[in-house]
Design an enzyme around this catalytic site. Structure first.
Site, PDB file in Angstrom:
ATOM      1  N   ARG A 199     -11.224  -1.149  14.339  1.00  0.00           N
ATOM      2  CA  ARG A 199     -10.914  -0.253  13.231  1.00  0.00           C
ATOM      3  C   ARG A 199     -11.658  -0.724  11.980  1.00  0.00           C
ATOM      4  O   ARG A 199     -12.469   0.000  11.439  1.00  0.00           O
ATOM      5  CB  ARG A 199      -9.389  -0.280  13.021  1.00  0.00           C
ATOM      6  CG  ARG A 199      -8.856   0.745  12.096  1.00  0.00           C
ATOM      7  CD  ARG A 199      -7.342   0.703  12.058  1.00  0.00           C
ATOM      8  NE  ARG A 199      -6.823  -0.464  11.360  1.00  0.00           N
ATOM      9  CZ  ARG A 199      -5.556  -0.587  10.931  1.00  0.00           C
ATOM     10  NH1 ARG A 199      -4.687   0.385  11.167  1.00  0.00           N
ATOM     11  NH2 ARG A 199      -5.160  -1.666  10.303  1.00  0.00           N
ATOM     12  N   LYS A 251       0.848  -1.202   0.000  1.00  0.00           N
ATOM     13  CA  LYS A 251       0.000   0.000   0.000  1.00  0.00           C
ATOM     14  C   LYS A 251       0.882   1.251   0.000  1.00  0.00           C
ATOM     15  O   LYS A 251       2.090   1.180   0.265  1.00  0.00           O
ATOM     16  CB  LYS A 251      -0.909  -0.036   1.237  1.00  0.00           C
ATOM     17  CG  LYS A 251      -0.162  -0.106   2.567  1.00  0.00           C
ATOM     18  CD  LYS A 251      -1.087  -0.553   3.703  1.00  0.00           C
ATOM     19  CE  LYS A 251      -0.326  -0.615   5.026  1.00  0.00           C
ATOM     20  NZ  LYS A 251      -1.118  -1.267   6.081  1.00  0.00           N
ATOM     21  N   MET A 301      12.377  24.403   4.237  1.00  0.00           N
ATOM     22  CA  MET A 301      11.624  23.682   3.211  1.00  0.00           C
ATOM     23  C   MET A 301      12.547  22.871   2.300  1.00  0.00           C
ATOM     24  O   MET A 301      12.258  21.729   1.958  1.00  0.00           O
ATOM     25  CB  MET A 301      10.812  24.668   2.369  1.00  0.00           C
ATOM     26  CG  MET A 301       9.851  23.992   1.419  1.00  0.00           C
ATOM     27  SD  MET A 301       8.933  25.163   0.403  1.00  0.00           S
ATOM     28  CE  MET A 301       7.914  25.996   1.602  1.00  0.00           C
ATOM     29  N   TYR A 310      16.093  29.538  10.595  1.00  0.00           N
ATOM     30  CA  TYR A 310      14.973  30.398  10.989  1.00  0.00           C
ATOM     31  C   TYR A 310      14.892  30.529  12.509  1.00  0.00           C
ATOM     32  O   TYR A 310      15.099  29.565  13.239  1.00  0.00           O
ATOM     33  CB  TYR A 310      13.654  29.813  10.473  1.00  0.00           C
ATOM     34  CG  TYR A 310      13.469  29.992   8.980  1.00  0.00           C
ATOM     35  CD1 TYR A 310      13.371  31.264   8.423  1.00  0.00           C
ATOM     36  CD2 TYR A 310      13.398  28.897   8.143  1.00  0.00           C
ATOM     37  CE1 TYR A 310      13.201  31.436   7.048  1.00  0.00           C
ATOM     38  CE2 TYR A 310      13.217  29.051   6.778  1.00  0.00           C
ATOM     39  CZ  TYR A 310      13.121  30.322   6.235  1.00  0.00           C
ATOM     40  OH  TYR A 310      12.960  30.482   4.894  1.00  0.00           O
TER      41      TYR A 310
HETATM   42  C1  LIG Z   1      -0.350  -2.243   6.720  1.00  0.00           C
HETATM   43  C2  LIG Z   1      -0.909  -3.574   7.067  1.00  0.00           C
HETATM   44  C3  LIG Z   1      -0.090  -4.713   7.144  1.00  0.00           C
HETATM   45  C4  LIG Z   1       1.410  -4.633   7.061  1.00  0.00           C
HETATM   46  O1  LIG Z   1       1.896  -4.198   8.307  1.00  0.00           O
HETATM   47  P1  LIG Z   1       3.473  -3.991   8.590  1.00  0.00           P
HETATM   48  O2  LIG Z   1       3.520  -3.638  10.026  1.00  0.00           O
HETATM   49  O3  LIG Z   1       3.899  -2.880   7.682  1.00  0.00           O
HETATM   50  O4  LIG Z   1       4.139  -5.272   8.263  1.00  0.00           O
HETATM   51  C5  LIG Z   1      -0.695  -5.948   7.339  1.00  0.00           C
HETATM   52  N1  LIG Z   1      -2.041  -6.034   7.481  1.00  0.00           N
HETATM   53  C6  LIG Z   1      -2.856  -4.968   7.461  1.00  0.00           C
HETATM   54  C7  LIG Z   1      -4.312  -5.146   7.657  1.00  0.00           C
HETATM   55  C8  LIG Z   1      -2.327  -3.696   7.261  1.00  0.00           C
HETATM   56  O5  LIG Z   1      -3.124  -2.631   7.268  1.00  0.00           O
END
Ligand SMILES: *Cc1c(COP(=O)(O)O)cnc(C)c1O
Length: 364
Positions: A138, A43, A307, A259
């Protein structure tokens, strides 16, 4: 590592992604559960590392099952992975079943409405996963809801072939919620004996045997993140971030920099200005806390991160000079360390890596 000029003229910084290390990490995680399949979570543009390079590299290594968060991410992944099993963790948005089917994608269904909608659209002709919430509160059906669906025809009509849950605290092996979730998930699994099951993220893969089940879902550790905080990191580093030194200057005791003049030289100091800043995804919250390596020497970040610029105290780092390199991630400086310095986690550092970098992928 790349000699001088980490970024081609006209660019500020270079991001190098080591696809061979990525593949080695995937194999190492899979070896933690030889009886199981090792998938990959890609993702958020493969945790900021670039889906278009990462997905084919994992496929070549042997990975056949991938997880993304959104339908749009899965559609992008499908063009790269024509034959992979692609699951969408955030489930089935209303009215999207046809899009899922058109691209051969599998929603991770987390409510009874989603189950009904998918079942009505597919009548058992397209696979999907069922998400059971064992403590995160969740996404997913509650344990009681899931148990009540055992034997319900909707499960077959929705083509459910994978039972999934997500760990709350897998990176803390002593947290009592781990065995509670494992036990609840095992109970649900027993009610759906024909189904494959998946519980372990990266850290879960390192937990006791009972979190691993049939399909591992690592993300972070593939990209070099430490799945066992506090222990030596067993993963190979994947990400290297290097910036060019633009200027070096000597300042007197009492001089300030950046800054608001927030940092003041306690003694005469040599400062180097780097060509990257928070607009590149390097977190401003690492001001005064983070460091970079120049010639292998840790040099503290001084003053507020701008930045497009970061100032380092390079006193004693004899290699610091205009056109030289500072390493912000790489060698002795891993993403977990950078995350801690910024008051966050390595995950946020990775997913914040921006398109402004010149990216190169190495595969050896
Ligand atoms: C993001 C996610 C993972 C992967 O988790 P990591 O800690 O990055 O290995 C696995 N299962 C679900 C449901 C996730 O949202």
């Amino acid at each position: 590592m790349n000699g001088d000029n980490p970024a081609p003229a006209g660019h500020g910084a270079r991001l190098t992604i080591d696809l061979a290390a990525l593949a080695a990490n995937w194999r190492a995680l899979g070896a933690c559960a030889p009886w199981a399949e090792c998938g990959a979570v890609v993702k958020a543009d493969a945790y900021g590392c670039g889906l278009s390079a990462v997905a084919p590299a994992l496929w070549r290594a042997g990975c056949r099952t991938f997880f993304v968060a959104h339908l749009s991410e899965a559609i992008a992944a499908r063009t790269l992975l024509p034959d992979a099993a692609l699951y969408v963790l955030n489930g089935l948005p209303p009215g999207s079943a046809d899009a899922f089917r058109a691209h051969g994608l599998r929603p991770v269904l987390g409510t009874r409405e989603e189950l009904r909608e998918w079942a009505a659209a597919t009548e058992g002709r397209a696979p999907a996963a069922l998400h059971v919430d064992t403590g995160m509160n969740r996404l997913g059906l509650s344990v009681a809801e899931a148990l009540a669906l055992a034997g319900d025809p909707v499960i077959t009509r929705a083509g459910i072939d994978l039972l999934m849950s997500h760990l709350v605290s897998a990176e803390r092996p002593d947290d009592p919620i781990n065995p509670r979730q494992a036990a609840d998930f095992a109970r649900v699994r027993a009610a759906f004996p024909q189904m494959r099951a998946s519980l372990a993220n990266s850290s879960g893969t390192c937990l006791a045997h009972d979190a691993r089940h049939d399909l591992l879902r690592p993300g972070y550790a593939l990209f070099g993140g430490n799945p066992e905080p506090g222990q030596p990191n067993p993963m190979r580093p994947v990400v290297r971030l290097e910036a060019t030194i633009l200027q070096v200057r000597d300042v007197e005791a009492g001089a300030t920099c950046g800054y608001n003049g927030r940092w003041q030289a306690p003694a005469p100091r040599r400062l180097a200005t780097l060509s990257l800043g928070y607009a590149d995804g390097y977190p401003r919250s690492a001001s005064d806390h983070g460091h970079a390596l120049v010639g292998g020497l840790p040099c503290p970040i001084v003053g507020l991160i701008s930045m497009d610029l970061i100032i380092l105290d390079v006193t004693g780092a004899h290699e610091a000079r205009r056109g030289g390199i500072a390493t912000l991630i790489g060698d002795a400086l891993d993403i977990d360390t950078v995350g801690r310095a910024a008051g966050t986690i390595g995950y946020e550092i990775l997913t914040g890596l921006r398109s402004r970098y010149v990216r190169s992928y190495i595969d050896h």
